[in-house]
Design an enzyme around this catalytic site. Sequence first.
Site, PDB file in Angstrom:
ATOM      1  N   VAL A  46      -1.089  -1.027  -4.373  1.00 45.44           N
ATOM      2  CA  VAL A  46      -2.299  -0.216  -4.308  1.00 45.44           C
ATOM      3  C   VAL A  46      -1.879   1.235  -4.087  1.00 45.44           C
ATOM      4  O   VAL A  46      -1.157   1.542  -3.140  1.00 45.44           O
ATOM      5  CB  VAL A  46      -3.223  -0.656  -3.149  1.00 45.44           C
ATOM      6  CG1 VAL A  46      -4.482   0.211  -3.118  1.00 45.44           C
ATOM      7  CG2 VAL A  46      -3.584  -2.128  -3.271  1.00 45.44           C
ATOM      8  N   PHE A  77       0.818  -1.201   0.000  1.00 48.19           N
ATOM      9  CA  PHE A  77       0.000   0.000   0.000  1.00 48.19           C
ATOM     10  C   PHE A  77       0.857   1.258   0.000  1.00 48.19           C
ATOM     11  O   PHE A  77       1.806   1.374   0.781  1.00 48.19           O
ATOM     12  CB  PHE A  77      -0.903   0.041   1.242  1.00 48.19           C
ATOM     13  CG  PHE A  77      -1.968  -1.008   1.259  1.00 48.19           C
ATOM     14  CD1 PHE A  77      -3.240  -0.746   0.752  1.00 48.19           C
ATOM     15  CD2 PHE A  77      -1.706  -2.268   1.777  1.00 48.19           C
ATOM     16  CE1 PHE A  77      -4.217  -1.723   0.773  1.00 48.19           C
ATOM     17  CE2 PHE A  77      -2.681  -3.253   1.803  1.00 48.19           C
ATOM     18  CZ  PHE A  77      -3.949  -2.978   1.289  1.00 48.19           C
ATOM     19  N   ASP A  78       0.490   2.192  -0.865  1.00 49.69           N
ATOM     20  CA  ASP A  78       1.008   3.547  -0.769  1.00 49.69           C
ATOM     21  C   ASP A  78       0.464   4.132   0.537  1.00 49.69           C
ATOM     22  O   ASP A  78      -0.540   3.646   1.068  1.00 49.69           O
ATOM     23  CB  ASP A  78       0.513   4.338  -1.988  1.00 49.69           C
ATOM     24  CG  ASP A  78       0.794   5.814  -1.889  1.00 49.69           C
ATOM     25  OD1 ASP A  78       1.947   6.174  -1.571  1.00 49.69           O
ATOM     26  OD2 ASP A  78      -0.126   6.610  -2.126  1.00 49.69           O
ATOM     27  N   LEU A  79       1.098   5.167   1.063  1.00 49.49           N
ATOM     28  CA  LEU A  79       0.624   5.776   2.313  1.00 49.49           C
ATOM     29  C   LEU A  79      -0.239   7.014   2.052  1.00 49.49           C
ATOM     30  O   LEU A  79      -1.446   7.001   2.286  1.00 49.49           O
ATOM     31  CB  LEU A  79       1.820   6.137   3.198  1.00 49.49           C
ATOM     32  CG  LEU A  79       1.536   6.864   4.509  1.00 49.49           C
ATOM     33  CD1 LEU A  79       0.495   6.142   5.355  1.00 49.49           C
ATOM     34  CD2 LEU A  79       2.821   7.077   5.294  1.00 49.49           C
ATOM     35  N   ASP A  80       0.370   8.078   1.533  1.00 48.73           N
ATOM     36  CA  ASP A  80      -0.347   9.334   1.330  1.00 48.73           C
ATOM     37  C   ASP A  80      -1.383   9.219   0.219  1.00 48.73           C
ATOM     38  O   ASP A  80      -1.047   8.921  -0.927  1.00 48.73           O
ATOM     39  CB  ASP A  80       0.639  10.454   0.969  1.00 48.73           C
ATOM     40  CG  ASP A  80       1.575  10.783   2.122  1.00 48.73           C
ATOM     41  OD1 ASP A  80       1.216  10.490   3.272  1.00 48.73           O
ATOM     42  OD2 ASP A  80       2.659  11.338   1.863  1.00 48.73           O
TER      43      ASP A  80
END
Length: 216
Positions: free
Chosen positions: A164, A6-9
């Site tokens: 994602v 997963f991307d964070l921002d």
Amino acid sequence: MEILLFDLDGTLTDPGEGITRCVQYGMEALGYHEPDRKKLTPFIGPPLKDMYMETCGFSEEEAARAVEKYRERFREKGMYENEIYEGIADMLEMLKVSGKRLGVATSKPEVFAAPILEYFQIDQYFEYIVGSELSGERVRKGDVIKEALRRFGVEEKKESVLMVGDRKHDVLGAKEAGVSCVGVLYGYGDYEELLTAGADRVVSTVKELQELLLAL
């Protein structure tokens, strides 16, 4: 898919206020003024140094100084001017229970990403939290994802990994690293951006994302 990155921002959390205020702080330190924070939302996701050069016309050296000032404010308060998207914690819990292995792959420095996830009490869902280095190494999303593959030990099993994210950089980085990518529309990218970059699937909501990932 066995492993979900997963991307964070813009994917796990909405960092809009903190990032744009810190971007302003970095700009103003070098005499560039942009009072409208909405105009600074393109900074959310891509490497900061590149965005400062592109947006403000800064030289590489000036952009590096702006990033230093950005981080100065971000350490103190910017990282907490942030909100977790509704439904994310429940989704991560369900994915973990279902047997998925979860990781974070972000262009944000690792030393910031880990405390943010801890602050929102979702760090326990992730085996590895992979980000960039403060030295400027591993800033490109493709390099971050490749490092995540190395840590998970699946460099030869890329077909078992899905990225994602909400911006084209997530999609392009995934393609560069040889993994599939799902784009999300509740963050800061739009459908055209994600599709043009080559996203394998695009979903609109956290609920849609949860249903898709649980079905893989």
